[in-house]
Design a protein around this motif. Structure first.
Motif, PDB file in Angstrom:
ATOM      1  N   THR A 101       0.836  -1.211   0.000  1.00  0.00           N
ATOM      2  CA  THR A 101       0.000   0.000   0.000  1.00  0.00           C
ATOM      3  C   THR A 101       0.867   1.256   0.000  1.00  0.00           C
ATOM      4  O   THR A 101       2.062   1.211   0.320  1.00  0.00           O
TER       5      THR A 101
ATOM      6  N   GLU B  66      -8.963   0.894  -2.120  1.00  0.00           N
ATOM      7  CA  GLU B  66      -8.813   0.972  -0.665  1.00  0.00           C
ATOM      8  C   GLU B  66      -8.761  -0.450  -0.083  1.00  0.00           C
ATOM      9  O   GLU B  66      -9.736  -1.199  -0.199  1.00  0.00           O
TER      10      GLU B  66
ATOM     11  N   ARG C  13      -8.688  -1.563   3.020  1.00  0.00           N
ATOM     12  CA  ARG C  13      -9.399  -1.822   4.274  1.00  0.00           C
ATOM     13  C   ARG C  13     -10.890  -2.070   4.068  1.00  0.00           C
ATOM     14  O   ARG C  13     -11.574  -2.527   4.986  1.00  0.00           O
ATOM     15  N   SER C  14     -11.389  -1.795   2.873  1.00  0.00           N
ATOM     16  CA  SER C  14     -12.786  -2.118   2.541  1.00  0.00           C
ATOM     17  C   SER C  14     -12.829  -3.572   2.066  1.00  0.00           C
ATOM     18  O   SER C  14     -12.963  -3.862   0.870  1.00  0.00           O
ATOM     19  N   VAL C  15     -12.700  -4.467   3.023  1.00  0.00           N
ATOM     20  CA  VAL C  15     -12.470  -5.880   2.697  1.00  0.00           C
ATOM     21  C   VAL C  15     -13.636  -6.463   1.910  1.00  0.00           C
ATOM     22  O   VAL C  15     -13.443  -7.098   0.862  1.00  0.00           O
TER      23      VAL C  15
ATOM     24  N   LEU D 183      -5.766  -8.557   2.980  1.00  0.00           N
ATOM     25  CA  LEU D 183      -6.487  -7.319   3.302  1.00  0.00           C
ATOM     26  C   LEU D 183      -6.774  -7.214   4.798  1.00  0.00           C
ATOM     27  O   LEU D 183      -6.660  -6.135   5.385  1.00  0.00           O
ATOM     28  N   TRP D 184      -7.152  -8.323   5.419  1.00  0.00           N
ATOM     29  CA  TRP D 184      -7.337  -8.311   6.874  1.00  0.00           C
ATOM     30  C   TRP D 184      -6.020  -8.002   7.588  1.00  0.00           C
ATOM     31  O   TRP D 184      -6.010  -7.289   8.601  1.00  0.00           O
TER      32      TRP D 184
ATOM     33  N   LEU E  95      -5.563  -4.314   7.341  1.00  0.00           N
ATOM     34  CA  LEU E  95      -6.504  -3.618   8.220  1.00  0.00           C
ATOM     35  C   LEU E  95      -6.043  -3.704   9.677  1.00  0.00           C
ATOM     36  O   LEU E  95      -6.015  -2.698  10.399  1.00  0.00           O
TER      37      LEU E  95
ATOM     38  N   SER F  32      -3.057  -1.551  10.292  1.00  0.00           N
ATOM     39  CA  SER F  32      -3.356  -0.109  10.212  1.00  0.00           C
ATOM     40  C   SER F  32      -3.937   0.429  11.512  1.00  0.00           C
ATOM     41  O   SER F  32      -3.832   1.633  11.792  1.00  0.00           O
TER      42      SER F  32
ATOM     43  N   VAL G   8      -6.123  -9.551  14.000  1.00  0.00           N
ATOM     44  CA  VAL G   8      -7.349  -9.794  13.247  1.00  0.00           C
ATOM     45  C   VAL G   8      -8.406 -10.455  14.122  1.00  0.00           C
ATOM     46  O   VAL G   8      -9.597 -10.144  14.008  1.00  0.00           O
TER      47      VAL G   8
ATOM     48  N   LEU H  65     -10.515  -7.895  15.680  1.00  0.00           N
ATOM     49  CA  LEU H  65     -11.427  -7.245  14.738  1.00  0.00           C
ATOM     50  C   LEU H  65     -12.630  -8.125  14.429  1.00  0.00           C
ATOM     51  O   LEU H  65     -13.712  -7.615  14.110  1.00  0.00           O
TER      52      LEU H  65
ATOM     53  N   GLY I 254      -2.548  -7.352  12.831  1.00  0.00           N
ATOM     54  CA  GLY I 254      -2.849  -8.101  11.616  1.00  0.00           C
ATOM     55  C   GLY I 254      -2.823  -9.586  11.901  1.00  0.00           C
ATOM     56  O   GLY I 254      -3.362 -10.064  12.899  1.00  0.00           O
TER      57      GLY I 254
END
Length: 388
Positions: free
Chosen positions: A31, A69, A71-73, A105-106, A109, A112, A117, A120, A352
Motif C-alpha cells: 500500500t 482501498e 481496508r474495505s475488505v 487485506l485483513w 486492516l 493499520s 485480526v 477485529l 494483523g
C-alpha cells in the motif's frame, strides 16, 4: 490508503517422510501507506499448482485491486467475485485465490489500527485445543505410526488423526495399534483422502467405531453427493468434509442433504476468513460440528485460520505435527510445535495476522516443480482405491 502492488509469491522445499516436493502459494499486497499484508492459498496441503495461482493473481486480480482501498475488505472481495466467478467458476482456484487476497487485506486492516485480526472479528485470543495430523508413510509399520504421535501426546494433545489408504485390514491394524499406544484418553479421527466408495467406507466405519474413532474424514469425493449422503445416514462414525469444499454455498448443500456431521473449513481453501465464519454459523444452525482443516500451510495460513477459529469458538483445531515445517518454525516461532502448551495454541497477538515475512524468503525457499500428492499416491483421490 491505496493498494500499490499485488504480487504472487510461490515457495517450496522437499520433505522426507514420504519423499516429495512441497509447494506454497502466497500473495503480498503493498500500500501507499507502507503497510504490507500477506495471504495464502491452498489446495489442501500447501498448493499443488502454485504457478496457476500465480497467473490468476498477476493477470486477473492485481489489475482489479491496484488503486483501491484495501481496508474495505468486503467491497474488494465482491469486486474479485465479479471478475472471477462468471468466467473461472465460483469454487476451486477462484475461492483459493480470493481467500488468499482477503487474508492479506485483513492483515493490512489489522496493522493499520495496531490490532490482531481475531480482535477485529470479535474473538478473544484464546488458545485452541489441537488435534495432531498423522503422516502418509503407508509402508511404515502400525507400531511406527503409533509412536509417531508420541511428541504430540507429550505436549498435551487431546486428539489425533490417523491417515488411511491401505487395504482395509492394514488400516484397521494401524488404528488399533494407535489406540493401544495412546490409550482411551486421546480421541482418534481418521482420514482416507477420497480412497473409498460409499460401501467400502461404510464397512470400514463399522470396524472403526469399536476403536473409538470420532470422525471419518474424506472417505470419498465430495462431488458424489448422493453417495456421501447415503454413507452419512448409515455410518456409525460421523463423516467429516472440508478440504475440498470451496464455499459456504457448497457447505449449505452438504447441510441440506445431511451429508456430513463435521465441517472442516479452511480459509485458504474456501474463500477467506469471512466465508469460514459463515460456514461456522451455518454449522451451528444445522447442528454440525466444526473442526477447521489446516493441512500444513505456512505460518500465514496457520495464523489466518487461528484468527477466525478463535472468533467462531471452535472446539478443536488441526495442527500438522510433521517435524519439518520451516515455513512455520522459521517465520513464526510462536506458532511452531515448540510453542504448544497443554495441547493448545493461540493466534498471534501482534497486529494483523502477526506474522512478518523476511525479504529473503524467495531465496531461502525457492519453488521448483515436483510431484503432487496425486503423483505420489495415484490410488487416492479417485474414490476407488479400496476396490480389489
Amino acid at each position: 490508503m491505496r493498494i500499490t502492488a499485488v504480487t504472487p509469491v510461490i515457495l517450496g522445499y522437499r520433505k522426507s517422510d514420504p519423499p516429495m516436493s512441497r509447494s506454497f502459494a502466497l500473495v503480498r499486497v503493498d500500500t501507499d501507506a507502507g503497510i504490507t499484508g500477506w495471504g495464502e492459498a491452498s489446495t489442501n496441503w500447501g498448493h499443488s499448482y502454485p504457478t496457476v495461482f500465480q497467473a490468476a493473481v498477476r493477470d486477473v486480480c492485481a489489475p482489479a485491486l491496484i488503486g483501491q482501498e484495501p481496508r474495505s475488505v468486503r467491497a474488494r472481495v465482491a469486486h474479485l467475485r465479479t471478475r472471477m466467478d462468471g468466467y473461472l467458476g465460483w469454487e476451486g482456484l477462484t475461492s483459493q485465490t480470493i481467500g488468499a487476497i482477503e487474508m492479506a487485506l485483513w492483515d493490512i486492516l489489522g496493522r493499520s489500527v495496531n490490532a490482531p485480526v481475531w480482535q477485529l472479528l470479535g474473538g478473544s485470543g484464546r488458545a485452541l485445543p489441537l488435534y495432531g495430523t498423522g503422516t502418509t508413510m503407508f509402508e511404515a509399520s502400525a507400531d511406527w505410526h503409533a509412536a509417531y504421535f508420541d511428541p504430540a501426546i507429550a505436549v498435551g494433545f487431546c486428539a489425533i488423526k490417523v491417515r488411511l489408504g491401505r487395504e482395509r485390514d492394514a488400516d484397521i491394524d494401524v488404528v488399533r495399534a494407535v489406540r493401544s499406544h495412546v490409550g482411551d484418553g486421546v480421541r482418534i479421527g481418521v482420514d482416507s483422502y477420497w480412497f473409498h466408495d460409499a460401501r467400502s467406507a461404510l464397512a470400514l466405519a463399522e470396524d472403526l467405531v469399536g476403536l473409538g474413532v470420532f470422525f471419518f474424514e474424506e472417505p470419498l469425493p465430495q462431488y458424489r453427493t448422493a453417495e456421501l449422503a447415503w454413507l452419512a445416514e448409515r455410518s456409525p462414525v460421523p463423516i467429516a468434509v472440508g478440504e475440498r469444499v470451496f464455499s459456504s454455498r457448497q457447505y449449505a448443500e452438504l447441510a441440506r442433504t445431511r451429508s456430513a456431521g463435521v465441517f472442516q473449513p479452511d480459509a485458504s481453501i474456501c474463500g477467506g476468513l469471512l466465508e469460514s465464519l459463515d460456514v461456522a454459523a451455518l454449522a451451528a444452525r444445522e447442528g454440525v460440528l466444526v473442526y477447521p482443516h489446516v493441512g500444513g500451510p505456512t505460518a500465514i495460513g496457520l495464523s489466518a485460520n487461528l484468527q477466525w477459529a478463535d472468533a467462531a469458538g471452535v472446539p478443536l483445531f488441526e495442527y500438522d505435527i510433521d517435524p519439518y515445517q520451516p515455513l512455520v518454525d522459521d517465520l513464526a516461532p510462536q506458532l511452531s510445535f515448540g510453542a504448544i502448551r497443554d495441547g493448545r495454541l493461540a493466534p498471534p497477538s501482534g497486529p494483523g495476522l502477526g506474522v512478518d515475512i523476511p525479504d529473503d524468503i524467495l531465496e531461502r525457499f525457492p519453488y521448483a516443480p515436483g510431484e503432487t500428492y496425486t503423483d505420489v499416491f495415484p490410488r487416492h483421490e479417485r474414490g476407488t482405491g479400496a476396490r480389489p
